[in-house]
Design a protein around this motif. Structure first.
Motif, PDB file in Angstrom:
ATOM      1  N   PHE A   1       0.832  -1.208   0.000  1.00  0.00           N
ATOM      2  CA  PHE A   1       0.000   0.000   0.000  1.00  0.00           C
ATOM      3  C   PHE A   1       0.865   1.257   0.000  1.00  0.00           C
ATOM      4  N   ASP A   2       2.011   1.212   0.697  1.00  0.00           N
ATOM      5  CA  ASP A   2       2.939   2.351   0.678  1.00  0.00           C
ATOM      6  C   ASP A   2       3.438   2.621  -0.732  1.00  0.00           C
ATOM      7  N   LEU A   3       3.725   1.554  -1.494  1.00  0.00           N
ATOM      8  CA  LEU A   3       4.154   1.731  -2.888  1.00  0.00           C
ATOM      9  C   LEU A   3       3.063   2.405  -3.720  1.00  0.00           C
ATOM     10  N   ILE A   4       1.828   1.998  -3.519  1.00  0.00           N
ATOM     11  CA  ILE A   4       0.713   2.588  -4.263  1.00  0.00           C
ATOM     12  C   ILE A   4       0.522   4.050  -3.865  1.00  0.00           C
ATOM     13  N   ARG A   5       0.603   4.346  -2.563  1.00  0.00           N
ATOM     14  CA  ARG A   5       0.481   5.743  -2.110  1.00  0.00           C
ATOM     15  C   ARG A   5       1.608   6.606  -2.666  1.00  0.00           C
ATOM     16  N   ALA A   6       2.826   6.068  -2.690  1.00  0.00           N
ATOM     17  CA  ALA A   6       3.963   6.822  -3.239  1.00  0.00           C
ATOM     18  C   ALA A   6       3.749   7.094  -4.725  1.00  0.00           C
ATOM     19  N   TRP A   7       3.302   6.071  -5.454  1.00  0.00           N
ATOM     20  CA  TRP A   7       3.025   6.260  -6.886  1.00  0.00           C
ATOM     21  C   TRP A   7       1.974   7.352  -7.090  1.00  0.00           C
ATOM     22  N   GLN A   8       0.926   7.321  -6.289  1.00  0.00           N
ATOM     23  CA  GLN A   8      -0.132   8.321  -6.399  1.00  0.00           C
ATOM     24  C   GLN A   8       0.432   9.732  -6.199  1.00  0.00           C
ATOM     25  N   ALA A   9       1.414   9.870  -5.321  1.00  0.00           N
ATOM     26  CA  ALA A   9       1.993  11.182  -5.021  1.00  0.00           C
ATOM     27  C   ALA A   9       2.848  11.721  -6.169  1.00  0.00           C
ATOM     28  N   TRP A  10       3.542  10.833  -6.917  1.00  0.00           N
ATOM     29  CA  TRP A  10       4.440  11.334  -7.970  1.00  0.00           C
ATOM     30  C   TRP A  10       4.029  10.963  -9.384  1.00  0.00           C
ATOM     31  N   ARG A  11       2.918  10.287  -9.561  1.00  0.00           N
ATOM     32  CA  ARG A  11       2.579   9.760 -10.886  1.00  0.00           C
ATOM     33  C   ARG A  11       2.438  10.835 -11.956  1.00  0.00           C
ATOM     34  N   ARG A  12       2.025  12.040 -11.607  1.00  0.00           N
ATOM     35  CA  ARG A  12       1.839  13.101 -12.613  1.00  0.00           C
ATOM     36  C   ARG A  12       3.169  13.609 -13.168  1.00  0.00           C
ATOM     37  N   THR A  13       4.289  13.205 -12.572  1.00  0.00           N
ATOM     38  CA  THR A  13       5.596  13.595 -13.098  1.00  0.00           C
ATOM     39  C   THR A  13       6.067  12.636 -14.184  1.00  0.00           C
ATOM     40  N   ASP A  14       5.399  11.506 -14.335  1.00  0.00           N
ATOM     41  CA  ASP A  14       5.764  10.526 -15.349  1.00  0.00           C
ATOM     42  C   ASP A  14       5.249  10.945 -16.724  1.00  0.00           C
ATOM     43  N   PRO A  15       5.862  10.443 -17.794  1.00  0.00           N
ATOM     44  CA  PRO A  15       5.319  10.683 -19.136  1.00  0.00           C
ATOM     45  C   PRO A  15       3.880  10.153 -19.225  1.00  0.00           C
TER      46      PRO A  15
END
Length: 194
Positions: free
Chosen positions: A115-129
């Protein structure tokens, strides 16, 4: 809780072994060893953001309980470690109470890390292509199924998860542009049986 079919599994039935893995740092180290193949305590420290001394201690604890082993190469702090096996299994319905308690504690730590991995992804996902943003995601669905159908759903999810498994173990099989991706699936009842 296993992610590989077949006989290459270690079923954890000792509460002490389960508690050893239920330590968040140890679990991260073991998961990193599976991914890296082998690593020294210093290399592991960079990978899991811990000190080399702390990683060395945790690697020895994993080794003491048969989850990791030295490769036999290097000396001192330059001794690489590798995972002892390929797949761990725990959490069966037939576990006695002490094993079930330790098994549930390990599952809780494992799920919290996912769940921590998913929360981290949610926090930075808009920086990805955009192509990566659109390819990633999560979903939820509620269906009414029998126990046999639920087992079938989980087997199909496992088959999908394992399609590219060889790329984890052999970097030469990773296509250009590929990235490490966490795949965590869950198909469980929403309430207790009556």
């Amino acid at each position: 809780m296993s992610d590989e079919p077949g006989n290459d599994r270690r079923k954890l039935t000792d509460p002490q072994e389960l508690r050893v893995l239920a330590h968040p740092t140890r679990l991260r180290i073991l998961q990193a060893l599976y991914e890296l193949g082998s690593a020294t305590a210093t290399e592991m420290a960079e990978h899991v953001d811990e000190s080399p001394a702390n990683c060395s201690w945790h690697l020895r604890q994993l080794g003491k309980h048969g989850f990791a082993e030295e490769t036999g190469e290097g000396q001192g702090r330059q001794r690489p470690w590798r995972p002892s096996g390929r797949s761990l299994e725990w959490g069966g319905s037939d576990e006695p109470a002490p094993v079930a308690a330790a098994s549930d504690a390990l599952s809780a730590v494992f799920m919290e890390q996912e769940f921590d991995l998913i929360r981290a992804w949610q926090a930075w996902r808009r920086t990805d292509p955009a192509v990566w943003q659109d390819a990633a995601g999560f979903s939820e669905s509620t269906v009414w199924v029998t126990a046999a159908e639920l087992a079938e759903i989980n087997a199909a999810l496992t088959e999908i998860r394992l399609r590219h498994r060889e790329r984890r173990d052999d970097p030469s099989k990773r296509p250009p542009g590929s990235r490490r991706v966490s795949v965590f699936t869950s198909a469980v009842p929403t309430d207790p049986a009556r």
